[in-house]
Design a protein around this motif. Structure first.
Motif, PDB file in Angstrom:
ATOM      1  N   GLU A 152     -21.192 -11.304  20.487  1.00  0.00           N
ATOM      2  CA  GLU A 152     -19.769 -11.402  20.149  1.00  0.00           C
ATOM      3  C   GLU A 152     -18.877 -11.249  21.392  1.00  0.00           C
ATOM      4  O   GLU A 152     -17.981 -12.050  21.630  1.00  0.00           O
ATOM      5  CB  GLU A 152     -19.429 -10.308  19.131  1.00  0.00           C
ATOM      6  CG  GLU A 152     -18.247 -10.632  18.253  1.00  0.00           C
ATOM      7  CD  GLU A 152     -18.101  -9.573  17.170  1.00  0.00           C
ATOM      8  OE1 GLU A 152     -17.146  -8.788  17.270  1.00  0.00           O
ATOM      9  OE2 GLU A 152     -18.941  -9.539  16.252  1.00  0.00           O
ATOM     10  N   SER A 153     -19.139 -10.225  22.200  1.00  0.00           N
ATOM     11  CA  SER A 153     -18.330 -10.021  23.405  1.00  0.00           C
ATOM     12  C   SER A 153     -18.610 -11.117  24.446  1.00  0.00           C
ATOM     13  O   SER A 153     -17.717 -11.506  25.198  1.00  0.00           O
ATOM     14  CB  SER A 153     -18.557  -8.633  24.001  1.00  0.00           C
ATOM     15  OG  SER A 153     -19.894  -8.472  24.397  1.00  0.00           O
TER      16      SER A 153
ATOM     17  N   ALA B   5     -16.485 -14.030  23.387  1.00  0.00           N
ATOM     18  CA  ALA B   5     -15.074 -13.767  23.707  1.00  0.00           C
ATOM     19  C   ALA B   5     -14.808 -13.987  25.195  1.00  0.00           C
ATOM     20  O   ALA B   5     -13.785 -14.580  25.575  1.00  0.00           O
ATOM     21  CB  ALA B   5     -14.699 -12.338  23.304  1.00  0.00           C
TER      22      ALA B   5
ATOM     23  N   ARG C 128     -14.718 -17.728  25.840  1.00  0.00           N
ATOM     24  CA  ARG C 128     -13.428 -18.309  25.418  1.00  0.00           C
ATOM     25  C   ARG C 128     -12.335 -18.034  26.439  1.00  0.00           C
ATOM     26  O   ARG C 128     -11.531 -18.907  26.763  1.00  0.00           O
ATOM     27  CB  ARG C 128     -13.024 -17.761  24.041  1.00  0.00           C
ATOM     28  CG  ARG C 128     -13.769 -18.393  22.882  1.00  0.00           C
ATOM     29  CD  ARG C 128     -13.164 -18.002  21.540  1.00  0.00           C
ATOM     30  NE  ARG C 128     -13.141 -16.563  21.300  1.00  0.00           N
ATOM     31  CZ  ARG C 128     -14.159 -15.862  20.804  1.00  0.00           C
ATOM     32  NH1 ARG C 128     -15.279 -16.466  20.491  1.00  0.00           N
ATOM     33  NH2 ARG C 128     -14.043 -14.561  20.610  1.00  0.00           N
ATOM     34  N   SER C 129     -12.308 -16.818  26.976  1.00  0.00           N
ATOM     35  CA  SER C 129     -11.306 -16.471  27.988  1.00  0.00           C
ATOM     36  C   SER C 129     -11.493 -17.298  29.258  1.00  0.00           C
ATOM     37  O   SER C 129     -10.529 -17.766  29.848  1.00  0.00           O
ATOM     38  CB  SER C 129     -11.389 -14.982  28.334  1.00  0.00           C
ATOM     39  OG  SER C 129     -11.052 -14.205  27.212  1.00  0.00           O
TER      40      SER C 129
END
Length: 193
Positions: free
Chosen positions: A92-93, A96, A99-100
């Motif tokens: 999950e991280s 993220a 995506r960043s």
């Protein structure tokens, strides 16, 4: 294993001529603009690629990528970023963080040198895969000519230790009259974590 030592000094000089240090902050656009200026000076009008190898904590990684891509990218060639692990704490991280990154880079600009991956219900991480490397280094002077300095490193191995080992050998014409037993020639010091 063959070690290539031909023209070693010359190759080292050529390499060191291309190295430089430029201080700056990860979250400073001004510092990345200054880095861009310094890189352009070194490129001296040549077409050049730029590769940023970032072995930094995840909490400052996005800022560094943002300013590297917006303020210090190669003008006419590719710019790429290699992210050293960890690449998030879990899937999950990691997603993220990806995506960043995609706010500033496209997929073919992003490389991960090692990252965490969850597999199955047990949460097994690839970072637990045993890894081992060995390198032989030589000092280029008369005293140490031909003496290898062996560097060994690993992670996720059975033992957790650091070792410094000095091995002395008998030499002809020993000035000391005392005989040294073979077991005294090998000194090992272990450090545990």
């Amino acid at each position: 294993m063959t070690f290539y030592r031909e023209n070693c000094g010359e190759k080292m000089e050529q390499f060191l001529e291309r190295c430089f240090y430029h201080p700056g902050q990860y979250d400073s656009q001004q510092n990345f603009l200054e880095l861009d200026k310094k890189l352009k000076e070194h490129e001296d009008g040549r077409v050049a690629n730029r590769l940023f190898y970032l072995s930094i904590p995840p909490n400052i990684f996005i800022d560094a990528v943002k300013y590297a891509s917006t303020s210090a990218s190669a003008a006419n060639r590719w710019t790429r970023v290699i992210k050293q692990k960890p690449f998030g704490r879990d899937s999950e991280s990691s997603a993220a963080l990806t995506r960043s990154l995609k706010q500033y880079l496209v997929d073919d600009q992003i490389f991960r040198s090692k990252f965490y991956v969850l597999r199955g219900p047990y949460g097994l991480k690839m970072c637990l895969t045993p890894t081992f490397a060995v390198a032989a280094l030589f000092i280029d002077n008369a005293r140490w000519d031909g003496v290898p300095f062996l560097i060994k490193a690993g992670k996720a191995l059975h033992d957790c230790r650091a070792e410094i080992r000095v091995q002395f050998r008998h030499v002809p014409g020993n000035l000391h009259s005392k005989k040294i037993a073979d077991h005294e020639l090998d000194r090992v010091r272990y450090f545990t974590h």
